[in-house]
Write a protein that holds these residues in place. Structure first.
Motif, mmCIF file in Angstrom:
data_model
loop_
_atom_site.group_PDB
_atom_site.id
_atom_site.type_symbol
_atom_site.label_atom_id
_atom_site.label_comp_id
_atom_site.label_asym_id
_atom_site.label_seq_id
_atom_site.Cartn_x
_atom_site.Cartn_y
_atom_site.Cartn_z
ATOM 1 N N PHE A 51 -5.668 -9.374 -4.000
ATOM 2 C CA PHE A 51 -4.634 -8.686 -2.909
ATOM 3 C C PHE A 51 -4.407 -7.437 -3.427
ATOM 4 O O PHE A 51 -3.815 -7.310 -4.945
ATOM 5 N N LEU A 52 -4.375 -6.506 -2.283
ATOM 6 C CA LEU A 52 -3.718 -5.143 -2.445
ATOM 7 C C LEU A 52 -5.083 -4.017 -2.597
ATOM 8 O O LEU A 52 -4.839 -3.133 -2.260
ATOM 9 N N LYS A 53 -5.863 -5.016 -3.568
ATOM 10 C CA LYS A 53 -7.897 -4.010 -3.808
ATOM 11 C C LYS A 53 -7.913 -4.076 -3.055
ATOM 12 O O LYS A 53 -8.536 -3.061 -2.875
ATOM 13 N N ARG A 97 1.319 6.674 2.388
ATOM 14 C CA ARG A 97 2.821 6.572 1.796
ATOM 15 C C ARG A 97 3.442 7.905 1.384
ATOM 16 O O ARG A 97 2.970 8.391 0.583
ATOM 17 N N ARG A 98 4.493 8.143 1.105
ATOM 18 C CA ARG A 98 5.675 10.144 0.745
ATOM 19 C C ARG A 98 5.992 9.095 -0.076
ATOM 20 O O ARG A 98 5.685 7.595 -0.775
ATOM 21 N N ALA A 99 5.956 9.877 -1.150
ATOM 22 C CA ALA A 99 6.800 9.001 -2.673
ATOM 23 C C ALA A 99 7.966 8.542 -2.574
ATOM 24 O O ALA A 99 8.128 7.424 -3.340
ATOM 25 N N PHE A 100 9.012 7.791 -1.901
ATOM 26 C CA PHE A 100 10.009 7.775 -1.624
ATOM 27 C C PHE A 100 10.006 6.412 -0.585
ATOM 28 O O PHE A 100 10.598 5.956 0.295
ATOM 29 N N GLY A 101 8.654 5.368 -0.298
ATOM 30 C CA GLY A 101 8.454 4.645 1.193
ATOM 31 C C GLY A 101 7.029 4.841 2.019
ATOM 32 O O GLY A 101 6.618 6.040 1.871
ATOM 33 N N ARG A 102 6.809 4.186 3.079
ATOM 34 C CA ARG A 102 6.209 4.671 3.962
ATOM 35 C C ARG A 102 6.154 5.452 5.066
ATOM 36 O O ARG A 102 7.069 5.545 5.349
ATOM 37 N N ASN A 103 4.800 6.603 4.972
ATOM 38 C CA ASN A 103 5.324 7.400 6.528
ATOM 39 C C ASN A 103 4.468 6.644 7.411
ATOM 40 O O ASN A 103 4.841 7.264 8.979
ATOM 41 N N GLU A 104 3.912 5.458 7.415
ATOM 42 C CA GLU A 104 2.731 4.601 7.952
ATOM 43 C C GLU A 104 3.558 2.485 7.919
ATOM 44 O O GLU A 104 3.613 2.788 7.694
ATOM 45 N N PRO A 105 3.966 2.977 9.400
ATOM 46 C CA PRO A 105 4.659 1.858 9.386
ATOM 47 C C PRO A 105 3.387 0.614 8.850
ATOM 48 O O PRO A 105 2.339 0.033 8.594
ATOM 49 N N MET A 106 4.183 -0.904 7.845
ATOM 50 C CA MET A 106 3.235 -1.634 7.168
ATOM 51 C C MET A 106 4.094 -2.906 7.596
ATOM 52 O O MET A 106 5.010 -2.757 7.037
ATOM 53 N N VAL A 107 3.195 -4.356 7.696
ATOM 54 C CA VAL A 107 4.208 -5.266 6.945
ATOM 55 C C VAL A 107 3.312 -6.639 6.542
ATOM 56 O O VAL A 107 2.471 -6.442 6.540
ATOM 57 N N ASN A 110 4.439 -13.323 7.153
ATOM 58 C CA ASN A 110 6.055 -13.564 7.221
ATOM 59 C C ASN A 110 6.703 -12.330 7.283
ATOM 60 O O ASN A 110 7.726 -12.923 6.549
ATOM 61 N N GLY A 111 6.568 -11.585 7.472
ATOM 62 C CA GLY A 111 7.710 -10.340 7.996
ATOM 63 C C GLY A 111 8.110 -9.442 6.095
ATOM 64 O O GLY A 111 8.817 -8.912 6.556
ATOM 65 N N VAL A 112 7.308 -10.012 5.305
ATOM 66 C CA VAL A 112 7.559 -9.187 4.289
ATOM 67 C C VAL A 112 7.307 -7.278 4.672
ATOM 68 O O VAL A 112 5.709 -7.234 4.990
ATOM 69 N N ARG A 113 7.895 -7.309 4.169
ATOM 70 C CA ARG A 113 7.948 -5.627 4.310
ATOM 71 C C ARG A 113 7.753 -4.465 2.666
ATOM 72 O O ARG A 113 7.288 -3.652 3.013
ATOM 73 N N ASP A 114 8.063 -5.575 1.874
ATOM 74 C CA ASP A 114 7.569 -4.584 0.261
ATOM 75 C C ASP A 114 6.128 -4.190 0.648
ATOM 76 O O ASP A 114 5.153 -4.534 0.654
ATOM 77 N N ALA A 115 6.389 -2.797 -0.714
ATOM 78 C CA ALA A 115 4.778 -2.026 0.245
ATOM 79 C C ALA A 115 4.146 -3.231 -1.329
ATOM 80 O O ALA A 115 2.322 -2.584 -0.838
ATOM 81 N N ARG A 116 4.497 -3.195 -2.093
ATOM 82 C CA ARG A 116 3.398 -4.413 -3.244
ATOM 83 C C ARG A 116 4.009 -5.534 -3.025
ATOM 84 O O ARG A 116 4.400 -6.089 -4.590
ATOM 85 N N PRO A 117 4.272 -6.687 -2.482
ATOM 86 C CA PRO A 117 4.579 -8.242 -2.379
ATOM 87 C C PRO A 117 3.850 -8.651 -3.710
ATOM 88 O O PRO A 117 2.767 -8.666 -3.986
ATOM 89 N N SER A 120 2.531 -14.552 -3.860
ATOM 90 C CA SER A 120 3.807 -16.132 -2.992
ATOM 91 C C SER A 120 4.216 -16.019 -1.709
ATOM 92 O O SER A 120 4.556 -16.408 -1.218
ATOM 93 N N GLU A 121 5.015 -14.325 -2.018
ATOM 94 C CA GLU A 121 5.508 -14.548 -0.298
ATOM 95 C C GLU A 121 4.885 -14.320 0.558
ATOM 96 O O GLU A 121 5.590 -14.080 1.495
ATOM 97 N N VAL A 122 3.487 -13.444 0.544
ATOM 98 C CA VAL A 122 2.878 -13.547 1.994
ATOM 99 C C VAL A 122 1.637 -14.033 2.466
ATOM 100 O O VAL A 122 1.216 -14.420 3.368
ATOM 101 N N THR A 123 1.608 -15.301 1.670
ATOM 102 C CA THR A 123 -0.110 -15.956 2.100
ATOM 103 C C THR A 123 0.825 -17.071 2.551
ATOM 104 O O THR A 123 1.681 -17.616 3.244
ATOM 105 N N VAL A 124 -0.259 -17.387 3.539
ATOM 106 C CA VAL A 124 -0.628 -18.532 4.830
ATOM 107 C C VAL A 124 -2.089 -19.171 4.701
ATOM 108 O O VAL A 124 -2.783 -19.053 4.165
#
Length: 142
Positions: A51-53, A97-107, A110-117, A120-124
């Motif tokens: 995940f995320l790798k 991503r910028r230092a303090f958040g995303r500059n390219e929208p990402m989701v 399950n609608g999770v917006r965390d950059a590194r969720p 278990s929060e995002v599985t379907v």
């Protein structure tokens, strides 16, 4: 049981033991793209370990102003998956991503917006029937 019948029975059992599970389809629908620059990207992750790798499946599409983007991933084994959709505005193939958040929208699914969720929060869960994951890239400020 004679020898040829025994071989036939073993072959029949082996065939059922290795028969693949039925494949299914994951449909991803995304809306909320601010403009048509760059491309829309959908990534499907198939395990917590990767995940995320490393996305198992990735598809990119052009964006048409005001229109949702739809991807279809066929032939997936029934299992848990996570989806990340992002707007690759500059077309470099990476979710910047910028230092303090995303500059390219990402989701994520399950609608999770965390950059590194957490996985278990995002599985379907995909079963035998197709599953649709719908996401909106607009930040609603919730």
């Amino acid at each position: 049981m004679n020898r040829s019948m025994r071989h036939l029975a073993i072959a029949a059992l082996a065939g059922t033991a290795i028969a693949p599970a039925s494949a299914t389809t994951l449909i991803v629908e995304a809306s909320g793209f601010d403009d048509s620059s760059g491309q829309a990207v959908a990534e499907v992750f198939s395990s917590r370990a990767g995940f995320l790798k490393q996305a198992r499946y990735t598809q990119a599409q052009a964006i048409v102003d005001g229109q949702p983007v739809r991807w279809q991933f066929d032939g997936l084994a029934p299992s848990d998956y996570a989806v990340r959709v992002w707007h690759d505005i500059n077309g470099n193939g990476e979710p910047d991503r910028r230092a303090f958040g995303r500059n390219e929208p990402m989701v994520f699914s399950n609608g999770v917006r965390d950059a590194r969720p957490d996985w278990s929060e995002v599985t379907v869960t995909l079963g035998p029937d197709p599953v649709t994951v719908a996401v909106d890239l607009r930040d609603t400020g919730e």
